[in-house]
Design a protein around this motif. Sequence first.
Motif, short mmCIF file in Angstrom:
data_model
loop_
_atom_site.label_atom_id
_atom_site.label_comp_id
_atom_site.label_asym_id
_atom_site.label_seq_id
_atom_site.Cartn_x
_atom_site.Cartn_y
_atom_site.Cartn_z
N LEU A 1 0.81 -1.21 0.00
CA LEU A 1 0.00 0.00 0.00
C LEU A 1 0.85 1.26 0.00
O LEU A 1 0.42 2.30 -0.50
N HIS B 1 -5.82 -2.31 6.72
CA HIS B 1 -5.23 -3.37 5.93
C HIS B 1 -4.96 -4.56 6.84
O HIS B 1 -3.82 -5.01 7.00
N PRO C 1 -8.56 1.80 1.04
CA PRO C 1 -7.41 2.59 1.49
C PRO C 1 -7.32 3.98 0.88
O PRO C 1 -6.94 4.94 1.56
#
Length: 306
Positions: free
Chosen positions: A18, A89, A105
């Motif tokens: 991410l 996450h 996200p």
Amino acid sequence: MDYFILNPKAHSSQSTLLWPAIHQRLHQTATPYKVCATEYEGHATVLARDISENDPDATIVVVGGDGSVHEVINGLTHLDTVKLGVIPHGSGNDFVNGLHIPTDPEFALNAILSPRKMKRIDLGCLEADGKKSLFGVSCGIGMDASICEEALSSPIKDTLNEVHLGQMTYGTIGARQVVTYEPGPMKVRLDGERIFTYKDMFFLTVMNLKYEGGGLELVPWARPDDGILDIFVCGDGLTRAELVSAIPLARKGLHVRYPHIHFVKCKTVEVIADKKRPVHLDGESFGLHSKIRVTLLPRALNVITG
């Protein structure tokens, strides 16, 4: 200043994937920030304490799951001024879902960079054998804690995370433990006055939010800002067959119809068990204890929710 605490091991170590997108977005918006990656269990608590002590007005963003959020909450000082954000996450994300924080996200990051909604939430505080810890989601003693303990060390969780089915971890382990876990006597004292005694308690859970165990809606009406703890009790009269059938129903909150599942409200609760039994906070193991006490810190933490 925004501080990002990243758990590289969250969601089977996929959380690091991410970061490039987050990093790019932060540079595009010229946002001043610092990032800290956790290196060991409990490190997020140390980082959160250092950050909040040195910058009481900080926005501290957790990139990870419920375990990371739990660690950060327990490190925060200056709760009256610090703000908490979460880019989810993890495999469960009960904290995020319970507060209606964006689960995507990108949307979660946008909310943190331009917050429109803030919620000041209650925090629970558990004490046992001289140890003390805060929780945002829930704590419990008995079978639910035993399930959490096994899930933390089981390869099942990593396997399911890899195929994006991490939420099934608790249900898979729970279905087996319903058969093997041995309930026992517990005495429960609410607000120092009301006393209930159970001969065969499977578990007692203290809920601050309505979800636990990766999406089980244990107490559909629980609110994190009402100054009240919601107690969920699986005790006398509940058969193993009923408990097995109640687990999938709890995903939609339909288990509340079962006559031997009980709900009570209070501001403090003490539990005395027949022997040392597993205890959890926010899905993290708190060891074995025969006596616990839970209190409430009303509207203690400011969370970015949208």
